[in-house]
Design an enzyme around this catalytic site. Structure first.
Site, short mmCIF file in Angstrom:
data_model
loop_
_atom_site.label_atom_id
_atom_site.label_comp_id
_atom_site.label_asym_id
_atom_site.label_seq_id
_atom_site.Cartn_x
_atom_site.Cartn_y
_atom_site.Cartn_z
N ASP A 14 0.80 -1.23 0.00
CA ASP A 14 0.00 0.00 0.00
C ASP A 14 0.84 1.28 0.00
OD1 ASP A 14 -2.42 -1.41 -0.02
OD2 ASP A 14 -2.47 -1.55 2.17
N GLY A 16 1.67 2.59 -3.09
CA GLY A 16 1.37 3.23 -4.37
C GLY A 16 2.14 2.70 -5.56
N LYS A 17 2.56 1.43 -5.51
CA LYS A 17 3.29 0.87 -6.66
C LYS A 17 2.48 0.97 -7.94
CE LYS A 17 3.92 -3.26 -5.01
NZ LYS A 17 3.27 -3.04 -3.69
N LEU A 19 -0.07 3.00 -8.67
CA LEU A 19 -0.24 4.40 -9.08
C LEU A 19 0.99 4.89 -9.83
CD1 LEU A 19 -1.62 7.20 -9.05
CD2 LEU A 19 -0.54 7.57 -6.81
N LYS A 39 1.39 -7.71 -13.86
CA LYS A 39 1.42 -7.97 -12.41
C LYS A 39 1.28 -9.48 -12.28
CE LYS A 39 -0.47 -6.49 -7.97
NZ LYS A 39 0.72 -5.77 -7.46
N ASP A 56 -5.56 -3.52 -9.11
CA ASP A 56 -4.26 -3.02 -9.56
C ASP A 56 -3.95 -3.49 -10.98
OD1 ASP A 56 -3.95 -1.84 -7.11
OD2 ASP A 56 -2.56 -3.35 -6.33
N PRO A 207 2.39 14.03 -4.95
CA PRO A 207 1.67 14.46 -3.74
C PRO A 207 0.55 13.48 -3.38
CG PRO A 207 0.92 15.72 -5.63
CD PRO A 207 2.08 14.89 -6.11
#
Length: 230
Positions: A14, A16-17, A19, A39, A56, A207
């Site tokens: 969790d 952010g891989k 994203l 993945k 994901d 951000p």
């Protein structure tokens, strides 16, 4: 341009891989590059009319320019959102680095300029009693992009992961600061510390985003250190 391949790792689960992977794919698309991603194992899938699906993996499938069936993007889909080797055990399945590498090699045949392999969890997540997911990156000999989830404790996680990547004989090609905690104290100082200690270029600072958005994330990322061009 020559085909570029990278393994997307995270300092933890969790962070952010996905994203960041999707942001890199979007950045490449904006630059006219062909992209593909996989993945190979995803733990935490929902039953759908089409079979098990992982959010994901679906995001990667949507972000890449190549068209692949879901089973090619996420060849090993596990129901429970727990450590992959435990989820596999619950389903009577056995995971191995060699088999996952085979799935990746198939995708590497795609006519793409940028190919990404997204891991699961952190660097040392077990696949079975003898192997970790990091051995998939070793099997494929891929340079690594490390996603650092910017929150309390990230310095230790990032430095230990970078150390492990180097010990495994792989290259840390770059890292991304992803602000998962919007209220993190001394954010700038932590980023400056990582820039001084991690022996790899920072590809960007993303951000905190209320909702994962590859197009927005891409605005904060640079492919130049990875591709040698912008």
């Amino acid at each position: 341009m020559a085909k570029k391949k990278f393994f997307i790792a995270g300092t933890d689960t969790d962070v952010g891989k996905t994203l960041i992977a999707c942001g890199l794919l979007e950045k490449a698309r904006q630059q006219g590059l062909r992209t593909a991603a996989i993945k190979p194992v995803a733990a935490g899938c929902e039953e759908t009319p089409d079979g098990l699906r992982n959010s994901d993996a679906l995001a990667l499938q949507a972000a890449m320019t190549s068209e692949f069936d879901y089973s090619e993007v996420n060849p090993v889909a596990l129901r429970s959102a727990i450590a992959p080797h435990i989820a596999a055990q619950q389903e009577g399945r056995v995971l191995s680095a060699a088999r996952l590498a085979g799935y990746c090699q198939g995708l590497f045949m795609a006519p793409a300029d940028l190919l990404l392999v997204e891991g699961a969890g952190g660097w040392r997540v077990p696949l079975n009693p003898r192997e970790n997911l990091s051995q998939l990156a070793q099997e494929l000999q891929l340079p690594v992009v490390l996603v650092v989830g910017m929150k309390l404790g990230c310095l230790n996680h990032a430095l230990l992961t970078a150390e492990a990547i180097q010990r495994d004989g792989l290259v840390l090609a770059g890292w991304v600061a992803n602000r998962v905690d919007p209220d993190m104290n001394c954010y700038e100082e932590n980023v400056a510390t990582l820039k001084g200690l991690l022996k790899a270029p920072c590809l960007g600072e993303v951000p905190h985003l209320a909702e994962a958005d590859a197009v927005v994330a891409a605005q904060y990322l640079s492919l130049e250190p990875l591709l040698g061009e912008d």
